[in-house]
Design a protein around this motif. Structure first.
Motif, PDB file in Angstrom:
ATOM      1  N   THR A  67       0.829  -1.206   0.000  1.00  0.00           N
ATOM      2  CA  THR A  67       0.000   0.000   0.000  1.00  0.00           C
ATOM      3  C   THR A  67       0.865   1.258   0.000  1.00  0.00           C
ATOM      4  N   LEU A  68       1.907   1.266   0.818  1.00  0.00           N
ATOM      5  CA  LEU A  68       2.796   2.420   0.892  1.00  0.00           C
ATOM      6  C   LEU A  68       3.555   2.614  -0.416  1.00  0.00           C
ATOM      7  N   GLU A  69       3.892   1.517  -1.070  1.00  0.00           N
ATOM      8  CA  GLU A  69       4.543   1.619  -2.380  1.00  0.00           C
ATOM      9  C   GLU A  69       3.594   2.241  -3.396  1.00  0.00           C
ATOM     10  N   GLN A  70       2.328   1.836  -3.380  1.00  0.00           N
ATOM     11  CA  GLN A  70       1.346   2.388  -4.302  1.00  0.00           C
ATOM     12  C   GLN A  70       1.160   3.896  -4.090  1.00  0.00           C
ATOM     13  N   CYS A  71       1.317   4.335  -2.849  1.00  0.00           N
ATOM     14  CA  CYS A  71       1.173   5.763  -2.529  1.00  0.00           C
ATOM     15  C   CYS A  71       2.473   6.538  -2.748  1.00  0.00           C
ATOM     16  N   GLY A  72       3.541   5.835  -3.109  1.00  0.00           N
ATOM     17  CA  GLY A  72       4.820   6.493  -3.325  1.00  0.00           C
ATOM     18  C   GLY A  72       5.589   6.785  -2.054  1.00  0.00           C
ATOM     19  N   LEU A  73       5.141   6.224  -0.940  1.00  0.00           N
ATOM     20  CA  LEU A  73       5.795   6.493   0.339  1.00  0.00           C
ATOM     21  C   LEU A  73       6.918   5.505   0.629  1.00  0.00           C
ATOM     22  N   LEU A  74       6.922   4.384  -0.076  1.00  0.00           N
ATOM     23  CA  LEU A  74       8.043   3.442  -0.049  1.00  0.00           C
ATOM     24  C   LEU A  74       8.401   3.103  -1.494  1.00  0.00           C
ATOM     25  N   TRP A  75       9.636   2.661  -1.697  1.00  0.00           N
ATOM     26  CA  TRP A  75      10.129   2.328  -3.033  1.00  0.00           C
ATOM     27  C   TRP A  75      10.939   1.047  -2.948  1.00  0.00           C
ATOM     28  N   ARG A  85      13.735  -1.355  -4.197  1.00  0.00           N
ATOM     29  CA  ARG A  85      14.968  -1.205  -4.964  1.00  0.00           C
ATOM     30  C   ARG A  85      15.207  -2.363  -5.923  1.00  0.00           C
ATOM     31  N   GLY A  86      14.467  -3.422  -5.788  1.00  0.00           N
ATOM     32  CA  GLY A  86      14.665  -4.572  -6.649  1.00  0.00           C
ATOM     33  C   GLY A  86      15.626  -5.590  -6.090  1.00  0.00           C
ATOM     34  N   ASP A  87      16.189  -5.318  -4.901  1.00  0.00           N
ATOM     35  CA  ASP A  87      17.107  -6.270  -4.272  1.00  0.00           C
ATOM     36  C   ASP A  87      16.511  -6.851  -2.994  1.00  0.00           C
ATOM     37  N   GLY A  88      15.185  -6.735  -2.877  1.00  0.00           N
ATOM     38  CA  GLY A  88      14.518  -7.255  -1.693  1.00  0.00           C
ATOM     39  C   GLY A  88      14.427  -6.253  -0.559  1.00  0.00           C
ATOM     40  N   ARG A  89      14.884  -5.019  -0.802  1.00  0.00           N
ATOM     41  CA  ARG A  89      14.852  -4.005   0.242  1.00  0.00           C
ATOM     42  C   ARG A  89      14.052  -2.798  -0.251  1.00  0.00           C
ATOM     43  N   THR A  90      13.425  -2.117   0.691  1.00  0.00           N
ATOM     44  CA  THR A  90      12.666  -0.917   0.364  1.00  0.00           C
ATOM     45  C   THR A  90      13.309   0.301   1.012  1.00  0.00           C
ATOM     46  N   VAL A  91      13.076   1.460   0.404  1.00  0.00           N
ATOM     47  CA  VAL A  91      13.592   2.731   0.908  1.00  0.00           C
ATOM     48  C   VAL A  91      12.454   3.740   0.904  1.00  0.00           C
ATOM     49  N   PRO A  92      12.588   4.864   1.629  1.00  0.00           N
ATOM     50  CA  PRO A  92      11.561   5.909   1.557  1.00  0.00           C
ATOM     51  C   PRO A  92      11.305   6.307   0.102  1.00  0.00           C
ATOM     52  N   GLY A  93      10.040   6.461  -0.251  1.00  0.00           N
ATOM     53  CA  GLY A  93       9.663   6.679  -1.639  1.00  0.00           C
ATOM     54  C   GLY A  93       9.686   8.132  -2.071  1.00  0.00           C
ATOM     55  N   PRO A  94       9.609   8.370  -3.366  1.00  0.00           N
ATOM     56  CA  PRO A  94       9.655   9.732  -3.904  1.00  0.00           C
ATOM     57  C   PRO A  94       8.459  10.580  -3.495  1.00  0.00           C
ATOM     58  N   GLY A  95       7.361   9.910  -3.109  1.00  0.00           N
ATOM     59  CA  GLY A  95       6.199  10.668  -2.657  1.00  0.00           C
ATOM     60  C   GLY A  95       6.462  11.477  -1.404  1.00  0.00           C
ATOM     61  N   LEU A  96       7.496  11.085  -0.647  1.00  0.00           N
ATOM     62  CA  LEU A  96       7.840  11.823   0.573  1.00  0.00           C
ATOM     63  C   LEU A  96       8.596  13.113   0.278  1.00  0.00           C
ATOM     64  N   LEU A  97       9.138  13.238  -0.931  1.00  0.00           N
ATOM     65  CA  LEU A  97       9.947  14.418  -1.242  1.00  0.00           C
ATOM     66  C   LEU A  97       9.130  15.704  -1.147  1.00  0.00           C
ATOM     67  N   ARG A  98       7.895  15.661  -1.639  1.00  0.00           N
ATOM     68  CA  ARG A  98       7.052  16.860  -1.580  1.00  0.00           C
ATOM     69  C   ARG A  98       6.774  17.248  -0.137  1.00  0.00           C
ATOM     70  N   TRP A  99       6.466  16.235   0.689  1.00  0.00           N
ATOM     71  CA  TRP A  99       6.199  16.512   2.100  1.00  0.00           C
ATOM     72  C   TRP A  99       7.460  16.979   2.818  1.00  0.00           C
ATOM     73  N   ALA A 100       8.604  16.385   2.462  1.00  0.00           N
ATOM     74  CA  ALA A 100       9.855  16.784   3.102  1.00  0.00           C
ATOM     75  C   ALA A 100      10.168  18.249   2.813  1.00  0.00           C
ATOM     76  N   GLU A 101       9.957  18.666   1.565  1.00  0.00           N
ATOM     77  CA  GLU A 101      10.210  20.051   1.202  1.00  0.00           C
ATOM     78  C   GLU A 101       9.228  20.989   1.900  1.00  0.00           C
ATOM     79  N   LEU A 102       7.973  20.563   1.979  1.00  0.00           N
ATOM     80  CA  LEU A 102       6.971  21.371   2.664  1.00  0.00           C
ATOM     81  C   LEU A 102       7.317  21.512   4.146  1.00  0.00           C
ATOM     82  N   ALA A 103       7.727  20.405   4.778  1.00  0.00           N
ATOM     83  CA  ALA A 103       8.104  20.450   6.187  1.00  0.00           C
ATOM     84  C   ALA A 103       9.315  21.355   6.395  1.00  0.00           C
ATOM     85  N   ARG A 104      10.277  21.261   5.479  1.00  0.00           N
ATOM     86  CA  ARG A 104      11.475  22.088   5.614  1.00  0.00           C
ATOM     87  C   ARG A 104      11.134  23.571   5.543  1.00  0.00           C
ATOM     88  N   THR A 105      10.314  23.957   4.581  1.00  0.00           N
ATOM     89  CA  THR A 105       9.965  25.374   4.438  1.00  0.00           C
ATOM     90  C   THR A 105       9.068  25.852   5.578  1.00  0.00           C
TER      91      THR A 105
END
Length: 253
Positions: free
Chosen positions: A51-59, A61-81
């Motif tokens: 579900t988190l992958e579908q929302c872009g919140l997880l990604w 990598r294709g090696d069996g591991r997940t990382v924070p997804g690109p969907g968090l970038l917008r929120w990260a920038e908003l939080a920073r500003t």
């Protein structure tokens, strides 16, 4: 108004808890690691990850591991500003550090039973207290915690104290919180970590509500009674200046 779905709320909380497992020390996670860390069934974790992958919140990598997804970038920038202090406020933190002889300065806000560092000025002393912006620390310990709890009633303080290591610590925390409320600042020595001390004062919003705590931190050997008495006036001046600026949490933007 329809009642909230307990199952839905639980699923959201589980998803948030799962995302919280990704940090600087664990930028990627396998499903096995997530299952171990959460204690949830593998099927539940796999469903949450999907579900988190579908929302872009997880990604994946294709090696069996997940990382924070690109969907968090917008929120990260908003939080920073939103949380980035204006230069005038940052200058106040820098001036407080200089007035204290080079101790580190942090600005903390309350997040449930924790305090989160939202701004920081690194001290100039070789031996100094290091806390990163975004770091979460327990509310039951430290001068900033006393200040952030200073508007709470005893039941709320007791609930926070129950999160700490001392089952008998509620009375002591309440005493420290009331002292902070009475004199408008607090000091602590070795409550969270031996050898670390802090002093903090409250910052308010335009309606007079407690919104943050500005704090000095450093080695206990430098936080003698005489030293604390010397830099508390500058600490209080900084808290008043930050209150007047009213820029915490993007206020006024």
């Amino acid at each position: 108004m329809p009642e909230a779905d307990p199952g839905g709320v639980r699923s959201v909380q589980r998803a948030v808890d799962l995302l919280a497992l990704y940090d600087a020390e664990h930028p990627s996670r396998s499903v096995r690691e997530l299952v171990t860390a959460t204690g949830l069934p593998k099927s539940t974790v796999v469903r949450l990850v999907h579900t988190l992958e579908q929302c872009g919140l997880l990604w994946s990598r294709g090696d069996g591991r997940t990382v924070p997804g690109p969907g968090l970038l917008r929120w990260a920038e908003l939080a920073r500003t939103t949380w980035q202090l204006p230069e005038e406020a940052l200058a106040r933190l820098r001036a407080l550090s200089e007035a204290s002889g080079g101790e580190s300065v942090g600005l903390y806000v309350r997040q449930r039973d924790a305090r989160v560092c939202v701004a920081r000025h690194e001290g100039t002393r070789s031996l100094r207290h290091v806390v990163h912006v975004g770091a979460e620390m327990p509310l039951w310990a430290g001068a900033a915690g006393h200040v952030l709890l200073s508007g709470s009633d005893r039941a709320a303080v007791t609930a926070v104290a129950a999160q700490g290591p001392d089952p008998e610590g509620a009375a002591l925390l309440w005493e420290r919180v009331r002292r902070a409320a009475d004199r408008g600042w607090s000091v602590s020595h070795g409550e969270r970590e031996a050898g670390i001390s802090g002093a903090a004062a409250p910052v308010f919003d335009a309606e007079g509500r407690l919104t943050a705590a500005v704090a000095l931190g450093g080695p206990t050997v430098r936080f003698t009674d005489e030293a604390v008495a010397g830099f508390v006036p500058a600490l209080l001046d900084t808290a008043r200046a930050l209150t007047a600026l009213g820029s915490i949490g993007g206020t006024g933007r």
